[in-house]
Design an enzyme around this catalytic site. Structure first.
Site, short mmCIF file in Angstrom:
data_model
loop_
_atom_site.label_atom_id
_atom_site.label_comp_id
_atom_site.label_asym_id
_atom_site.label_seq_id
_atom_site.Cartn_x
_atom_site.Cartn_y
_atom_site.Cartn_z
N ASP A 30 5.53 16.64 1.22
CA ASP A 30 6.93 16.36 1.57
C ASP A 30 7.63 17.61 2.11
O ASP A 30 8.78 17.54 2.53
CB ASP A 30 7.69 15.87 0.33
CG ASP A 30 7.44 14.40 0.03
OD1 ASP A 30 6.71 13.77 0.81
OD2 ASP A 30 7.96 13.90 -0.98
N ASP B 181 26.15 6.61 46.11
CA ASP B 181 24.96 6.73 45.26
C ASP B 181 25.11 5.91 43.99
O ASP B 181 24.19 5.19 43.58
CB ASP B 181 24.71 8.20 44.89
CG ASP B 181 24.17 8.99 46.07
OD1 ASP B 181 23.40 8.41 46.85
OD2 ASP B 181 24.53 10.17 46.21
N GLY C 91 15.44 2.88 44.93
CA GLY C 91 14.87 2.52 46.22
C GLY C 91 13.39 2.22 46.15
O GLY C 91 12.91 1.48 45.32
N MET C 92 12.62 2.85 47.04
CA MET C 92 11.18 2.58 47.16
C MET C 92 10.36 3.79 46.72
O MET C 92 9.23 3.96 47.13
CB MET C 92 10.86 2.25 48.62
CG MET C 92 11.57 1.03 49.15
SD MET C 92 10.87 -0.48 48.48
CE MET C 92 9.41 -0.63 49.50
#
Length: 508
Positions: free
Chosen positions: A36, A294, A429-430
């Site tokens: 512990d 954005d 996006g891509m």
């Protein structure tokens, strides 16, 4: 009983140790079995501090149990008192050693006879309380102890400070961005002409706790640690407190206006409207960014938020109210304070989830398939498996959430950090598709598995090849829909024919 392989909040003794070791010259002794005693390693690894008071473990083993723990515990307390000369020694069991049902209060009373330092037993139910509840309770216990001690000696200072002043309550070691938030809050108070009377527990001396009533008001930035102490000070000394977390443009302004109201009610004459306007327009970039093209690209995107009450509630409001992002689910693992959380987030999300079962949260994320997750490190792992980006906003946390650079989440600089975190967490996006076209580090042929259980379906070579042609930002969704279709119809393997049939079934 259910076996948990992840805990959102640790056991009670971790909360007690966090508070005790945050104070200066306070020594904690943990009565516990071997295993512990990991707190020192955890703190030194995560906080990366040069100097701090380590916790002493008073180990319970078979030899100690054979003759009783009292002698060893008392010896450890008196030894540390002579070696370290602390102002306070806090004794705490762990949930494991609590099973022994020993009279630790009697051990403390014995040790107080010899020790020069104050000695107290952490008054926490280790079976019922978690880390956050125990931290809140331990802080309140220490505050009350020293206020009452000063009161008995007639050493409580009278009257308020000459200028408006504040106690910041709840900043502690191992807290999520606590040190950076504290710096930002001090900066904010300086800009507002408010003196910082005390910051507790981080870096504070217990001998200065008697000065807490001198402040005009208390600020509790985190709901999880500090609320009990603030209520005690309000009850005993009529001290008002502000419990509005200054995260995001709207809530930061609301917090400042509440402070203005409290100061003016006590005879002050302040007007912070011009300050709020200037900070919102010129210091915080978030207000401008939320109106930019954005950020508009994020409008309507789906997000899931999960964490402690403070950060999950604040993030839900920021996403929905300030950035136009659709929060499909907001959740917290602070089940003991569920009513407050529901009241805060209900109007900003579609669904509220109160649970500390990481499997349930993972399944909910898999079901919703959001564009981004804002959660703990556990949700980040879930996102990795589902190919969903995740911004970490709350504990449990990792060493990467203790940055060396300045990254507050509160105040006006915090709004900039949050805007960056949100924007950078979405797959935009891509980009994934472009990575695959030009060859990037994210190009993988690994078929990710589900959350609740591993995938029981095989993909043949042709089907796997076809899946790899799917753009990365929708591949996970195509995979899950195909596997769901196959299971419902009893297929054990996914072929090209199964893929095409699944595609037809959803009208794609």
């Amino acid at each position: 009983m259910k076996l948990a392989y992840w805990m959102y909040a640790g056991p009670a003794h971790i909360g007690t140790l966090r508070v005790a070791s945050s104070f200066k010259n306070v020594h904690a002794i943990m009565h516990a079995p071997l295993g512990d005693d990991y707190f020192n390693v955890m703190r030194s690894m995560l906080e990366r501090e040069r100097n701090y008071t380590p916790v002493t473990a008073s180990i319970v083993d078979r030899n100690v149990l054979a003759r009783g723990s009292q002698e060893k515990v008392v010896d450890n307390i008196t030894r540390k008192d002579k070696e370290e000369h602390p102002d306070l020694i806090v004794l705490t069991p762990t949930c494991t050693s609590s099973i022994l049902q020993e009279d630790l209060k009697n051990f403390v009373e014995r040790a107080q006879i010899e020790a020069k330092a104050d000695v107290i037993l952490a008054d926490v139910n280790h079976y019922r309380a978690n880390e956050l509840q125990a931290a809140d309770r331990t802080l309140d216990q220490i505050v009350q102890y020293y206020i009452e001690k000063a009161r008995k000696k007639g050493e409580l200072p009278e009257g308020k400070t000459e200028k408006p002043s504040v106690n910041i309550i709840g900043i502690s070691t191992l807290g999520f961005h606590n040190h950076h938030d504290c710096t930002e809050l001090k900066r904010l108070m300086a800009d507002l002409g408010i003196e910082v009377n005390e910051v507790i527990p981080e870096g504070a001396s217990v001998n200065n706790l008697k000065n807490l009533p001198r402040a005009w008001f208390n600020l509790v930035p985190y709901r999880e640690i500090g609320m009990i102490s603030a209520r005690y000070l309000e009850e005993q000394f009529g001290m008002p407190f502000v419990d509005i977390t200054p995260m995001g443009v709207v809530e930061t302004a609301r917090c400042i206006r509440k402070m203005q109201q409290i100061i003016n009610a006590q005879g002050g004459n302040v007007d912070y409207e011009e300050f709020i306007q200037n900070q919102t327009l010129y210091v915080s970039q978030a207000a401008w960014f939320s109106r930019s093209i954005d950020c508009q690209n994020l409008t309507g995107k789906k997000a899931v938020v999960f964490g402690d009450n403070t950060h999950a509630a604040a993030m839900t409001k920021i996403l929905a109210r300030e950035m136009g992002i659709h929060v499909v689910l907001a959740g917290t693992y602070c089940k003991y304070d569920a009513d407050w959380f529901r009241e805060q987030v209900s109007e900003y999300c579609d669904e509220v989830l109160i649970s500390d079962d990481n499997g349930a949260i993972g399944d909910a994320i898999a079901r919703i398939e959001p564009s981004a997750i804002f959660g703990t490190q556990m949700e980040r792992h879930v996102g990795k498996r589902l190919d969903i980006p995740c911004g970490v906003i709350a504990a449990p946390i990792h060493i990467q959430n203790f940055p060396l650079g300045y990254k507050p989440f509160m105040g006006y600089e915090g709004t900039n950090q949050l805007a960056d975190l949100v924007y950078n967490s979405f797959t935009l996006g891509m980009e994934d598709h472009l990575l695959e076209i030009f060859g990037g580090h994210d190009t993988k042929e690994v078929i990710t598995k589900g959350i609740s259980a591993g995938s029981d379906l095989g993909w043949n070579k042709e089907a796997q090849g076809e899946l790899n042609k799917v753009p990365g930002f929708v591949r996970g969704k195509v995979k899950r829909n195909t596997e769901k279709f196959a299971r419902e119809r009893g297929f054990s393997e996914i072929t090209l024919e199964v893929m095409y049939a699944a595609k037809e079934s959803v009208g794609a």
